[in-house]
Motif scaffolding. Structure first.
Motif, PDB file in Angstrom:
ATOM      1  N   SER A  35       0.836  -1.200   0.000  1.00 31.02           N
ATOM      2  CA  SER A  35       0.000   0.000   0.000  1.00 31.02           C
ATOM      3  C   SER A  35       0.870   1.250   0.000  1.00 31.02           C
ATOM      4  N   LEU A  37       0.292   5.607  -0.199  1.00 30.98           N
ATOM      5  CA  LEU A  37      -0.459   6.852  -0.365  1.00 30.98           C
ATOM      6  C   LEU A  37       0.528   7.913  -0.823  1.00 30.98           C
ATOM      7  N   THR A  38       0.145   8.714  -1.818  1.00 31.87           N
ATOM      8  CA  THR A  38       1.134   9.605  -2.415  1.00 31.87           C
ATOM      9  C   THR A  38       0.500  10.879  -2.949  1.00 31.87           C
ATOM     10  N   LYS A  39       1.357  11.892  -3.114  1.00 28.47           N
ATOM     11  CA  LYS A  39       0.949  13.178  -3.683  1.00 28.47           C
ATOM     12  C   LYS A  39       2.159  13.800  -4.375  1.00 28.47           C
ATOM     13  N   GLY A  79      -2.963   4.929  -3.434  1.00 29.14           N
ATOM     14  CA  GLY A  79      -3.951   5.967  -3.201  1.00 29.14           C
ATOM     15  C   GLY A  79      -3.350   7.314  -3.540  1.00 29.14           C
ATOM     16  N   ASP A 102      -3.523  11.416  -3.714  1.00 29.13           N
ATOM     17  CA  ASP A 102      -4.153  12.620  -3.175  1.00 29.13           C
ATOM     18  C   ASP A 102      -4.783  13.409  -4.325  1.00 29.13           C
ATOM     19  N   MET A 147      -5.054  11.962   7.859  1.00 32.27           N
ATOM     20  CA  MET A 147      -4.946  10.873   6.890  1.00 32.27           C
ATOM     21  C   MET A 147      -5.463   9.544   7.415  1.00 32.27           C
ATOM     22  N   ALA A 178      -8.045   7.841   5.165  1.00 33.85           N
ATOM     23  CA  ALA A 178      -7.448   7.443   3.889  1.00 33.85           C
ATOM     24  C   ALA A 178      -6.587   6.194   4.057  1.00 33.85           C
ATOM     25  N   ARG A 179      -5.852   6.119   5.152  1.00 32.33           N
ATOM     26  CA  ARG A 179      -4.986   4.958   5.358  1.00 32.33           C
ATOM     27  C   ARG A 179      -5.793   3.683   5.597  1.00 32.33           C
TER      28      ARG A 179
END
Length: 656
Positions: free
Chosen positions: A29, A31-33, A56, A58, A85, A88-89
């Motif tokens: 997993s 999560l990134t932007k 995921g 942003d 977050m 989202a996590r």
């Protein structure tokens, strides 16, 4: 998503845990932007490890992050948030198909050792999660990491079972996932953190400001100075590689932009099914209740086995006949078995009833310490059980107790002489700081335990040269118990401590565990201790966060009738100890103080407090030798109240 190649497929069928039809599968997993400049190499590296990669993105990303993720991941979703977050996590559980989930940040990389370790770890029966050290990269050519606190080992809990009933994420930055069940630390592979070299000082400062705005703990500031100094060690660096050709290209892109504005609440729930409790009790006494309950939440109930799990307890509240709260914090009954969502459990609890006669109602509840009470989030009115409290005989006054103690026979002179001779020997052979009066009371308390049938192991956190350790060993070893010493051995070498103990005739019956206490959890210590722990001495690091950790694991390890001695309580140059102890006692989580003797605060479970308080009062009154003993005897004659006080609502013997 199509089936992916897995390194765990090479695992021997004999090594696979019961319940898996094949080798454990792994979902990674991220999560990134705004990570278009670094995401593709990371996904290439991870493609050789994962059965599934979920990214995921942003919604505020302004570059090609989403397109790169769609090209190389397996599932891609988009989310919007308000700085928190947590929600989202937790979305990974909506997409993950693997048996395990590995979480990687977009400014990180994994050492090559993960390739061989992951199949082994995912096949470890009973484990629910793993921690890995993280290396903060401070130079890329040559690649080096900061080899000092707080940047290393910086343990990160990143690998856990894909089971939503075990995992939750508190709504605060840098809190990490919390996982129930046994967790283990794995030092053979590290996460590489490139944030110090990939972010400018200005970007790092802005990140810290965002963390503060979202409520991050101030202690995280130490990892974000203008420049990371101190010793360095070589690191393997980011290993660039091509994508695994055995993986099919193209991701399933979930078009919906998901809202992650709401904090991810912990799903605790409990329903009372049956109560067996006497309808009447005398004022000021304790009553026993047998309560059958059902787990109606989304999370399982586990004993406190992990460093970042939950300390769960069953505890009643006492209300008056009109429903007003009389006693909120009653004694806790700790969760000591596993109850899955929908399962049932039985708690046999004991708690104090009010001191005033009258009609009361008992409300049944559970608590996750430092987080929430279950009842606060439950729909509908609480289950109330009526209890009639009748008048009771008034307890004896302090003066009467002291008079009764004075009439009792004094301590056995021969026994005290032998104890004092032993103390003279250890003071001659072992350096350190230990007053005879508190050492004598420690030995007497441990003999009181033996008389009551409380046996087992002892544990000392921070043994220095072995002085107090030798006192514990003298009492425990002859009765078949072992004493475990936990220390970094930076101030006194381990071999020197062994020689010190041998010099006073205590060469066996103990074991040492090297390292700071905070790297150990209940599960790892249980494996080293042979049976229940009757006595625990806390005298390691004096930092508030370390003492808090030591108290939590000690409370979970302590046997019924066990004793904890916290050194340096009220020491003006060790204020972290007092802060941590007071914060822990204020929780009402099960431990209470019963004596303060020469810099050591003695704690026990609430169920044995009165017995230990009265026993210690007798022990102190029976030994008027030395300055402390003489002062205690003088106070007993002139002003008995000076020999005791109350701390967080509980009586405490005072012999400073």
């Amino acid at each position: 998503m199509t089936e992916k190649f897995s390194l765990s497929g090479a695992l021997s069928p004999n090594a696979r845990p019961v319940g898996f039809s094949g080798a454990p599968r792994l979902t990674i997993s991220i999560l990134t932007k705004n990570s278009a400049d670094r995401l593709e190499p990371l996904l290439a590296q991870l493609s050789w490890l994962a059965d599934q990669i979920v990214v995921g993105v942003d919604a505020e990303s302004a570059d090609d992050t989403a397109e790169i993720a769609a090209r190389w991941a397996d599932d891609v979703f988009t989310f919007r948030h308000d700085g928190q977050m947590a929600a989202a996590r937790m979305m990974i559980f909506d997409y993950a198909v693997g048996d395990w989930i590995l979480v990687v940040d977009d400014d990180e990389s994994l050492e090559p050792a993960f390739a061989t370790l992951l199949p082994e770890l995912m096949s470890r029966a009973g484990a629910t999660h793993f921690w890995f050290p993280r290396k903060w990269i401070v130079n890329e050519a040559p690649c080096e990491f900061a080899f000092s606190l707080p940047w290393h080992p910086d343990w990160q809990m990143r690998l856990f079972r894909n089971d939503r009933s075990l995992v939750w994420k508190p709504a605060r930055p840098h809190s990490g996932y919390h996982v129930l069940g046994p967790g283990f630390q794995e030092p053979r592979a590290s996460i590489l953190h490139f944030e110090p070299v990939w972010c400018s000082p200005l970007d790092r400062q802005r990140k810290l400001e965002r963390y503060h705005a979202a409520g991050a703990a101030i202690e995280n500031d130490a990892q974000y100075p203008d420049r990371i100094g101190g010793p360095r060690r070589p690191a393997e660096g980011f290993v660039k590689m091509a994508h695994d050709p055995r993986r099919s290209g193209g991701a399933v892109v979930h078009a919906e932009v998901r809202d992650a504005f709401l904090a991810s609440g912990t799903s605790w729930g409990m329903q009372v099914l049956e109560v067996d409790m006497p309808a009447e009790a005398k004022a000021g006494t304790r009553v026993i209740a047998r309560v059958r309950v059902r787990n109606t939440g989304g999370l399982a109930w586990f004993p406190d086995w992990s460093k970042r799990g939950a300390q769960l307890g069953f505890s009643p509240h006492v209300r008056d006949a009109e429903g007003g709260m009389v006693i909120w914090d009653c004694e806790r009954t700790l969760v000591m078995d596993i109850t899955v969502p929908g399962g049932e459990a039985i708690f046999v609890c004991a708690f104090h009833v009010p001191d005033l006669a009258g009609e009361y109602q008992i409300e049944w509840d559970m608590v996750s310490e430092r987080e929430c009470w279950f009842g606060s989030s439950q729909p509908g009115p609480p289950i109330l059980t009526p209890l009639t409290v009748t008048e009771s005989i008034a307890p004896p006054s302090v003066e009467a107790e002291v008079e009764a103690i004075a009439e009792e026979p004094k301590a056995d002179a021969a026994g005290l002489d032998a104890d004092r001779a032993f103390l003279a020997l250890i003071h001659d052979r072992i350096p350190g700081w230990l007053d005879d009066y508190v050492a004598l009371r420690t030995m007497e308390l441990m003999r009181w335990q033996s008389e009551k049938g409380v046996e087992g192991a002892a544990l000392e956190i921070g043994i220095y040269a072995g002085l107090y350790f030798s006192v514990l060993l003298r009492e425990v070893a002859p009765r078949g118990g072992m004493v475990l010493g936990l220390d970094t051995f930076e101030r006194v070498d381990e071999e020197v401590v062994r020689q010190n103990l041998a010099a006073v005739g205590l060469g066996t019956g103990f074991a040492f565990l090297r390292g700071p206490s905070v790297v150990h959890d209940v599960a790892s210590l249980v494996l080293r201790l042979e049976g229940p722990v009757r006595f625990i001495s806390i005298d390691g690091s004096h930092l508030v966060e370390d003492v808090s950790h030591d108290l939590l694991i000690s409370g979970a390890l302590l046997a019924e009738g066990g004793i904890i001695a916290c050194d340096d309580f009220l020491n003006p140059v060790r204020l972290g100890v007092s802060q941590a102890v007071n914060a822990h006692l204020a929780l009402g989580a099960g431990l209470v103080a019963f004596a303060y003797i020469q810099n050591k605060l003695f704690l026990c479970h609430k169920s044995v407090h009165r017995d230990l308080f009265e026993a210690t009062l007798r022990m102190c009154a029976a030994d008027p030798v030395g300055p402390t003993g003489a002062l205690f005897a003088q106070n007993a004659r002139l002003d008995p109240q000076r020999n005791q006080t109350r701390l967080h609502g509980w009586d405490v013997v005072v012999a400073p």
